[in-house]
Design a protein around this motif. Structure first.
Motif, mmCIF file in Angstrom:
data_model
loop_
_atom_site.group_PDB
_atom_site.id
_atom_site.type_symbol
_atom_site.label_atom_id
_atom_site.label_comp_id
_atom_site.label_asym_id
_atom_site.label_seq_id
_atom_site.Cartn_x
_atom_site.Cartn_y
_atom_site.Cartn_z
ATOM 1 N N GLN A 158 34.318 -7.810 -5.084
ATOM 2 C CA GLN A 158 34.120 -6.851 -3.996
ATOM 3 C C GLN A 158 35.180 -5.767 -4.044
ATOM 4 N N MET A 159 34.774 -4.595 -4.573
ATOM 5 C CA MET A 159 35.655 -3.441 -4.666
ATOM 6 C C MET A 159 34.873 -2.196 -4.266
ATOM 7 N N PRO A 160 35.532 -1.174 -3.717
ATOM 8 C CA PRO A 160 34.829 0.046 -3.292
ATOM 9 C C PRO A 160 34.297 0.857 -4.473
ATOM 10 N N ASP A 161 33.334 1.712 -4.208
ATOM 11 C CA ASP A 161 32.734 2.626 -5.195
ATOM 12 C C ASP A 161 31.905 1.886 -6.242
ATOM 13 N N LEU A 162 32.538 1.029 -7.011
ATOM 14 C CA LEU A 162 31.833 0.261 -8.036
ATOM 15 C C LEU A 162 32.340 -1.175 -7.973
ATOM 16 N N SER A 163 31.444 -2.116 -7.681
ATOM 17 C CA SER A 163 31.871 -3.505 -7.554
ATOM 18 C C SER A 163 32.068 -4.142 -8.932
ATOM 19 N N GLY A 164 32.752 -5.251 -8.935
ATOM 20 C CA GLY A 164 32.959 -5.967 -10.193
ATOM 21 C C GLY A 164 31.652 -6.435 -10.803
ATOM 22 N N MET A 165 30.695 -6.835 -9.958
ATOM 23 C CA MET A 165 29.400 -7.282 -10.471
ATOM 24 C C MET A 165 28.633 -6.123 -11.097
ATOM 25 N N GLU A 166 28.718 -4.939 -10.474
ATOM 26 C CA GLU A 166 28.055 -3.758 -11.030
ATOM 27 C C GLU A 166 28.681 -3.360 -12.367
ATOM 28 N N LEU A 167 29.991 -3.441 -12.445
ATOM 29 C CA LEU A 167 30.661 -3.152 -13.714
ATOM 30 C C LEU A 167 30.245 -4.156 -14.775
ATOM 31 N N ALA A 168 30.124 -5.418 -14.392
ATOM 32 C CA ALA A 168 29.709 -6.452 -15.342
ATOM 33 C C ALA A 168 28.317 -6.168 -15.886
ATOM 34 N N ARG A 169 27.410 -5.692 -15.026
ATOM 35 C CA ARG A 169 26.048 -5.384 -15.475
ATOM 36 C C ARG A 169 26.049 -4.194 -16.436
ATOM 37 N N ILE A 170 26.904 -3.212 -16.166
ATOM 38 C CA ILE A 170 27.018 -2.057 -17.073
ATOM 39 C C ILE A 170 27.502 -2.521 -18.446
ATOM 40 N N LEU A 171 28.534 -3.354 -18.458
ATOM 41 C CA LEU A 171 29.082 -3.842 -19.721
ATOM 42 C C LEU A 171 28.101 -4.768 -20.430
ATOM 43 N N ASP A 172 27.311 -5.513 -19.633
ATOM 44 C CA ASP A 172 26.338 -6.442 -20.208
ATOM 45 C C ASP A 172 25.247 -5.692 -20.963
ATOM 46 N N GLY A 173 25.004 -4.448 -20.591
ATOM 47 C CA GLY A 173 23.973 -3.663 -21.250
ATOM 48 C C GLY A 173 24.427 -2.981 -22.517
ATOM 49 N N LYS A 174 25.714 -3.044 -22.793
ATOM 50 C CA LYS A 174 26.236 -2.402 -24.000
ATOM 51 C C LYS A 174 26.055 -3.313 -25.208
ATOM 52 N N LYS A 175 26.057 -2.723 -26.398
ATOM 53 C CA LYS A 175 25.955 -3.488 -27.636
ATOM 54 C C LYS A 175 27.259 -4.236 -27.885
ATOM 55 N N ASN A 176 27.150 -5.346 -28.599
ATOM 56 C CA ASN A 176 28.312 -6.154 -28.950
ATOM 57 C C ASN A 176 29.077 -6.636 -27.718
ATOM 58 N N ASN A 177 28.325 -6.930 -26.629
ATOM 59 C CA ASN A 177 29.003 -7.353 -25.419
ATOM 60 C C ASN A 177 29.630 -8.741 -25.551
ATOM 61 N N ASP A 178 29.317 -9.464 -26.663
ATOM 62 C CA ASP A 178 29.956 -10.757 -26.875
ATOM 63 C C ASP A 178 31.427 -10.601 -27.252
ATOM 64 N N LYS A 179 31.829 -9.358 -27.572
ATOM 65 C CA LYS A 179 33.229 -9.124 -27.930
ATOM 66 C C LYS A 179 34.114 -8.990 -26.697
ATOM 67 N N THR A 180 33.494 -8.804 -25.532
ATOM 68 C CA THR A 180 34.239 -8.692 -24.284
ATOM 69 C C THR A 180 33.654 -9.669 -23.274
ATOM 70 N N ARG A 181 34.496 -10.532 -22.731
ATOM 71 C CA ARG A 181 34.033 -11.495 -21.747
ATOM 72 C C ARG A 181 34.758 -11.290 -20.430
ATOM 73 N N ILE A 182 34.139 -11.764 -19.357
ATOM 74 C CA ILE A 182 34.652 -11.535 -18.000
ATOM 75 C C ILE A 182 35.013 -12.845 -17.320
ATOM 76 N N ILE A 183 36.134 -12.835 -16.627
ATOM 77 C CA ILE A 183 36.497 -13.919 -15.721
ATOM 78 C C ILE A 183 36.650 -13.305 -14.337
ATOM 79 N N PHE A 184 35.790 -13.702 -13.415
ATOM 80 C CA PHE A 184 35.850 -13.159 -12.060
ATOM 81 C C PHE A 184 36.950 -13.849 -11.259
ATOM 82 N N CYS A 185 37.650 -13.079 -10.454
ATOM 83 C CA CYS A 185 38.696 -13.589 -9.572
ATOM 84 C C CYS A 185 38.366 -13.088 -8.167
ATOM 85 N N THR A 186 37.844 -13.935 -7.312
ATOM 86 C CA THR A 186 37.332 -13.481 -6.023
ATOM 87 C C THR A 186 37.565 -14.509 -4.931
#
Length: 247
Positions: A57-85
């Motif tokens: 939960q962050m203003p303007d762009l949430s962490g979940m929205e950012l995760a979805r943007i990154l998930d749509g990029k190629k080679n997304n297995d090279k970057t992984r996310i750990i949520f802290c909430t």
């Protein structure tokens, strides 16, 4: 192997703690810290990192929205996310974007280290997996990191004979040492850290290395000089393993 990381959290104290935990972990390198996801996205578009620790939960762009943007990029297995909430209701959404782990605030360094170690083992498997040898078994992890007193200790999996619960700690018994390592963690965390094809929980207080079992008699496992009883809740799984062992 050093994992490049970024920390993203709009709460200054939370961001400071997260940055501190990253900096004091030997196999992590903090590449950037951001108080909002938009700044972080701009950085991530121009820089490659392996691991993102971020709030949801962050203003303007949430962490979940950012995760979805990154998930749509190629080679997304090279970057992984750990949520802290602070909110556990996002756990299911976190799994949908294939988050590697989910830390619920307030979390301890022990919790953080367990999640970071999971990430290290993930990238270690990716790094060591053969690309064109599909007919051969893939490489598996060979070690874990444990917090022992005030340091991280690298422990080879083949050296571990069994793990024993001890109050708020675990005792990790090693073939190469007379005395076990005492680590401030839980049996649940150890069960998640250790590969299931090599280790099995046989009692609420014991995890055994399957390769180090010397004998089994009347639901009692012998490993060296140690006798370990198989708990009632674990008998079915262990008997299934034994049936394959004896075939």
């Amino acid at each position: 192997m050093i994992l490049k990381c970024v920390a993203i959290d709009d709460e200054p104290l939370a961001l400071e703690l997260l940055s501190k935990f990253i900096s004091q972990t030997a196999f992590l390198k903090l590449e950037g810290r951001f108080s909002n996801a938009i700044e972080a996205l701009s950085f991530l578009n121009q820089n490659e990192v392996q691991l993102i620790f971020m709030d949801i939960q962050m203003p303007d762009l949430s962490g979940m929205e950012l995760a979805r943007i990154l998930d749509g990029k190629k080679n997304n297995d090279k970057t992984r996310i750990i949520f802290c909430t602070a909110y556990n209701q996002f756990a299911i959404e976190g799994y949908k974007v294939e988050a590697l782990d989910y830390l619920l605030k307030p979390y301890s360094y022990e919790d953080f280290l367990a999640a970071a170690t999971k990430a290290y083992q993930y990238f270690d498997r990716i790094h060591n997996t053969p690309v064109a040898k599909s007919a051969e078994p893939t490489a598996t992890q060979e070690f874990i990191f444990l917090k022992v007193e005030y340091q991280l200790v690298k422990v080879m999996l083949k050296d571990i004979t069994h793990v024993e619960a001890y109050k708020d700690y675990v005792k990790v018994h090693l073939k190469s040492k007379a005395n076990p390592l005492l680590s401030l963690t839980s049996m649940k965390n150890m069960e998640e850290l250790l590969p299931s094809e090599k280790f099995m929980r046989v009692h609420r207080s014991f995890i055994v290395a399957l390769d180090h079992i010397d004998s089994v008699a009347k639901n009692v496992i012998q490993i060296g000089d140690h006798q370990i009883a198989v708990g009632e809740n674990y008998k079915e799984q262990f008997l299934e393993f034994l049936s394959k062992w004896m075939s």
